[in-house]
Design a protein around this motif. Sequence first.
Motif, PDB file in Angstrom:
ATOM      1  N   LEU A 152      24.869  27.095  24.412  1.00 20.47           N
ATOM      2  CA  LEU A 152      25.311  26.405  23.193  1.00 20.47           C
ATOM      3  C   LEU A 152      24.488  26.905  21.962  1.00 20.47           C
ATOM      4  O   LEU A 152      24.908  26.945  20.806  1.00 20.47           O
ATOM      5  N   LEU A 153      23.141  27.232  22.554  1.00 23.69           N
ATOM      6  CA  LEU A 153      22.308  27.741  21.429  1.00 23.69           C
ATOM      7  C   LEU A 153      22.358  29.137  20.938  1.00 23.69           C
ATOM      8  O   LEU A 153      21.867  29.493  19.840  1.00 23.69           O
ATOM      9  N   LEU A 154      22.955  29.758  21.766  1.00 23.13           N
ATOM     10  CA  LEU A 154      22.943  31.272  21.502  1.00 23.13           C
ATOM     11  C   LEU A 154      23.656  31.636  20.317  1.00 23.13           C
ATOM     12  O   LEU A 154      23.198  32.351  19.297  1.00 23.13           O
ATOM     13  N   PRO A 155      24.999  30.997  19.890  1.00 25.42           N
ATOM     14  CA  PRO A 155      25.649  31.249  18.685  1.00 25.42           C
ATOM     15  C   PRO A 155      24.807  30.767  17.427  1.00 25.42           C
ATOM     16  O   PRO A 155      24.922  31.532  16.216  1.00 25.42           O
ATOM     17  N   LEU A 156      23.814  29.904  17.562  1.00 22.27           N
ATOM     18  CA  LEU A 156      23.079  29.343  16.327  1.00 22.27           C
ATOM     19  C   LEU A 156      22.030  30.391  15.996  1.00 22.27           C
ATOM     20  O   LEU A 156      21.450  30.386  15.084  1.00 22.27           O
ATOM     21  N   THR A 157      21.615  31.197  16.825  1.00 21.27           N
ATOM     22  CA  THR A 157      20.642  32.265  16.622  1.00 21.27           C
ATOM     23  C   THR A 157      21.127  33.489  15.526  1.00 21.27           C
ATOM     24  O   THR A 157      20.527  34.268  15.245  1.00 21.27           O
ATOM     25  N   ILE A 158      22.788  33.707  15.913  1.00 26.13           N
ATOM     26  CA  ILE A 158      23.217  34.768  15.043  1.00 26.13           C
ATOM     27  C   ILE A 158      22.782  34.594  13.450  1.00 26.13           C
ATOM     28  O   ILE A 158      22.218  35.651  13.014  1.00 26.13           O
ATOM     29  N   PRO A 159      23.066  33.626  12.873  1.00 27.50           N
ATOM     30  CA  PRO A 159      22.681  33.707  11.403  1.00 27.50           C
ATOM     31  C   PRO A 159      21.155  34.008  11.134  1.00 27.50           C
ATOM     32  O   PRO A 159      20.734  34.477  10.192  1.00 27.50           O
ATOM     33  N   THR A 160      20.219  33.597  12.124  1.00 26.58           N
ATOM     34  CA  THR A 160      18.838  33.467  11.744  1.00 26.58           C
ATOM     35  C   THR A 160      18.390  34.918  12.027  1.00 26.58           C
ATOM     36  O   THR A 160      17.159  35.275  11.522  1.00 26.58           O
ATOM     37  N   MET A 161      19.075  35.751  12.635  1.00 22.09           N
ATOM     38  CA  MET A 161      18.636  36.971  12.879  1.00 22.09           C
ATOM     39  C   MET A 161      18.938  38.151  11.749  1.00 22.09           C
ATOM     40  O   MET A 161      18.593  39.242  11.801  1.00 22.09           O
ATOM     41  N   LEU A 162      19.659  37.671  10.820  1.00 17.54           N
ATOM     42  CA  LEU A 162      20.120  38.584   9.704  1.00 17.54           C
ATOM     43  C   LEU A 162      18.929  38.628   8.912  1.00 17.54           C
ATOM     44  O   LEU A 162      18.079  38.243   8.715  1.00 17.54           O
ATOM     45  N   LYS A 163      19.032  40.046   8.131  1.00 16.72           N
ATOM     46  CA  LYS A 163      17.993  40.945   7.691  1.00 16.72           C
ATOM     47  C   LYS A 163      17.411  39.727   6.510  1.00 16.72           C
ATOM     48  O   LYS A 163      17.887  39.250   5.758  1.00 16.72           O
ATOM     49  N   ASN A 164      15.930  39.811   6.635  1.00 20.84           N
ATOM     50  CA  ASN A 164      15.178  39.167   5.289  1.00 20.84           C
ATOM     51  C   ASN A 164      14.897  37.705   5.881  1.00 20.84           C
ATOM     52  O   ASN A 164      14.261  36.951   4.869  1.00 20.84           O
ATOM     53  N   SER A 170      16.285  33.920   1.763  1.00 17.27           N
ATOM     54  CA  SER A 170      17.493  33.345   1.354  1.00 17.27           C
ATOM     55  C   SER A 170      17.767  32.858  -0.278  1.00 17.27           C
ATOM     56  O   SER A 170      16.751  32.498  -0.799  1.00 17.27           O
ATOM     57  N   HIS A 171      18.844  33.000  -0.718  1.00 17.42           N
ATOM     58  CA  HIS A 171      19.361  32.649  -2.152  1.00 17.42           C
ATOM     59  C   HIS A 171      18.219  33.556  -2.995  1.00 17.42           C
ATOM     60  O   HIS A 171      18.120  32.810  -4.072  1.00 17.42           O
ATOM     61  N   LYS A 172      17.909  34.579  -2.665  1.00 15.13           N
ATOM     62  CA  LYS A 172      16.928  35.427  -3.719  1.00 15.13           C
ATOM     63  C   LYS A 172      17.750  36.012  -4.823  1.00 15.13           C
ATOM     64  O   LYS A 172      18.999  35.908  -4.736  1.00 15.13           O
ATOM     65  N   THR A 179      26.745  38.359  -4.087  1.00  8.41           N
ATOM     66  CA  THR A 179      28.123  38.152  -3.463  1.00  8.41           C
ATOM     67  C   THR A 179      28.488  36.938  -2.625  1.00  8.41           C
ATOM     68  O   THR A 179      27.669  36.221  -2.561  1.00  8.41           O
ATOM     69  N   LEU A 180      29.628  36.622  -2.743  1.00  7.96           N
ATOM     70  CA  LEU A 180      30.072  35.379  -2.216  1.00  7.96           C
ATOM     71  C   LEU A 180      29.678  35.680  -0.622  1.00  7.96           C
ATOM     72  O   LEU A 180      29.319  34.459   0.124  1.00  7.96           O
ATOM     73  N   VAL A 181      30.002  36.715   0.153  1.00  7.20           N
ATOM     74  CA  VAL A 181      29.487  36.678   1.470  1.00  7.20           C
ATOM     75  C   VAL A 181      28.105  36.393   1.653  1.00  7.20           C
ATOM     76  O   VAL A 181      27.726  35.886   2.626  1.00  7.20           O
ATOM     77  N   LYS A 182      27.313  36.981   0.987  1.00  8.22           N
ATOM     78  CA  LYS A 182      25.914  36.697   1.098  1.00  8.22           C
ATOM     79  C   LYS A 182      25.573  35.337   0.870  1.00  8.22           C
ATOM     80  O   LYS A 182      24.531  34.925   1.585  1.00  8.22           O
ATOM     81  N   ASP A 183      25.983  34.755  -0.287  1.00  5.02           N
ATOM     82  CA  ASP A 183      25.911  33.301  -0.542  1.00  5.02           C
ATOM     83  C   ASP A 183      26.034  32.432   0.886  1.00  5.02           C
ATOM     84  O   ASP A 183      25.441  31.536   1.178  1.00  5.02           O
ATOM     85  N   VAL A 184      27.297  32.980   1.477  1.00 12.93           N
ATOM     86  CA  VAL A 184      27.784  31.934   2.626  1.00 12.93           C
ATOM     87  C   VAL A 184      26.784  32.240   3.720  1.00 12.93           C
ATOM     88  O   VAL A 184      26.534  31.437   4.481  1.00 12.93           O
ATOM     89  N   VAL A 185      26.257  33.416   4.048  1.00 12.60           N
ATOM     90  CA  VAL A 185      25.407  33.914   5.028  1.00 12.60           C
ATOM     91  C   VAL A 185      24.316  33.254   4.892  1.00 12.60           C
ATOM     92  O   VAL A 185      23.516  32.523   5.640  1.00 12.60           O
ATOM     93  N   MET A 188      24.549  29.513   5.625  1.00  5.63           N
ATOM     94  CA  MET A 188      24.746  29.150   7.268  1.00  5.63           C
ATOM     95  C   MET A 188      23.399  29.236   7.957  1.00  5.63           C
ATOM     96  O   MET A 188      23.055  28.310   8.594  1.00  5.63           O
ATOM     97  N   ARG A 189      22.508  30.142   7.406  1.00  5.40           N
ATOM     98  CA  ARG A 189      21.368  30.221   8.185  1.00  5.40           C
ATOM     99  C   ARG A 189      20.207  29.007   7.849  1.00  5.40           C
ATOM    100  O   ARG A 189      19.574  28.583   8.425  1.00  5.40           O
ATOM    101  N   GLU A 190      20.360  28.594   6.616  1.00  3.08           N
ATOM    102  CA  GLU A 190      19.808  27.446   6.003  1.00  3.08           C
ATOM    103  C   GLU A 190      20.051  26.191   6.852  1.00  3.08           C
ATOM    104  O   GLU A 190      19.357  25.376   6.943  1.00  3.08           O
ATOM    105  N   VAL A 191      21.460  26.125   6.921  1.00  2.00           N
ATOM    106  CA  VAL A 191      22.227  25.031   7.615  1.00  2.00           C
ATOM    107  C   VAL A 191      21.606  24.863   9.142  1.00  2.00           C
ATOM    108  O   VAL A 191      21.277  23.645   9.671  1.00  2.00           O
ATOM    109  N   VAL A 192      21.606  25.977   9.832  1.00  2.00           N
ATOM    110  CA  VAL A 192      21.202  26.150  11.124  1.00  2.00           C
ATOM    111  C   VAL A 192      19.708  25.867  11.277  1.00  2.00           C
ATOM    112  O   VAL A 192      19.105  24.906  11.973  1.00  2.00           O
ATOM    113  N   PHE A 193      18.730  26.131  10.379  1.00  2.00           N
ATOM    114  CA  PHE A 193      17.621  25.777  10.187  1.00  2.00           C
ATOM    115  C   PHE A 193      17.152  24.331  10.068  1.00  2.00           C
ATOM    116  O   PHE A 193      16.169  23.715  10.878  1.00  2.00           O
ATOM    117  N   PHE A 194      17.727  23.821   9.275  1.00  2.00           N
ATOM    118  CA  PHE A 194      17.560  22.477   8.835  1.00  2.00           C
ATOM    119  C   PHE A 194      18.308  21.589   9.965  1.00  2.00           C
ATOM    120  O   PHE A 194      17.671  20.670  10.312  1.00  2.00           O
TER     121      PHE A 194
END
Length: 335
Positions: A152-164, A170-172, A179-185, A188-194
Amino acid sequence: MANINGSFYQLIEDCEATHKALYKFYAAVMIVIFILALPLNASVLHLFIFKLKFWKSNTNNVFLFNLVLADILLLFCLPIKAYNFIDGERRSKNDTVCKAMLFMLFLNRGASIAFLTVTSIDRYFNVVHPGRKNLLKALKKSPQISILIWLLLLPLTIPTMLKNFDCCNSHKSDAKDDTLVKDVVDSMREVVFFTQILIPFVILVYCTVHIVNRLRKKTVGDKTKLKRAVFLVMSVMVVFSFCFLPCTIARMVLLIVRVQELSESAQDKAAVAFDGLMVLSYMDCLLDPLVYCFCSTKFKGLYLSNYFPFLVKDGAVPLESSTGNTTQPPRNNVI
């Protein structure tokens, strides 16, 4: 002046450490954690496998085994991370190595938090609702629940491995990447982290408060054991708060600084503080075995008799053998 500020900001974006001496200190801390925690976790892992035979004995040992396993896998990332810091980089320049590191760091830290939380929930039901049937009590009799947690933890690692992500970007503010896609990504990774930290923390607070209240109201039983149980659950909260909450707060401050587009200097200071508190979170690998394993008199006696027999009094026999049997009649435990 604009060129100077632009170059300074680019250093932050390119993951170059702007305070090299401080990052070398961070690296030294990680090396010390690695040197101390590796033999400790390795010895505990050896004890679980070859002495306790965790798959045959107390089912709660399965959770503790996976907790130690997650910590020891996380430890192997620290030398690479320390090397990058010493080299003046906040992450590896090699994209493959960087993503592999992020995968290991977030998967194994997430597993450590997950098994820590599951163990606390199990203790909550055993102490507060000892006679009540619950799903966890039924599932923990099968080791497959541990495999399920890892999966179950494996899918949660996907957003965190994205570049930078490792460089806190995030949100630089960058028009060409706005772009909308970048904002969503990024979101997502911030939601996973918190959520990986805040949700388990809320569960731990709930379980700890109810366990402490239940034990304080208990008037029958071994008071020494009750005090030890209270000390154990309180220690869990202290360790979790010490290791994970500071980096979570620092991450929140960093995002606020970035979203409000404050000065490059403020963003750099926030990023440096976050990196330092992430190093502090790795102390979890050193503290977990002490809290979860050595608070048990049975495990402590077995550990000392195997690795430090000179500290055991002459004639003393460990309370728990390799098969999980005890030399004393079984008693109901509050933990």
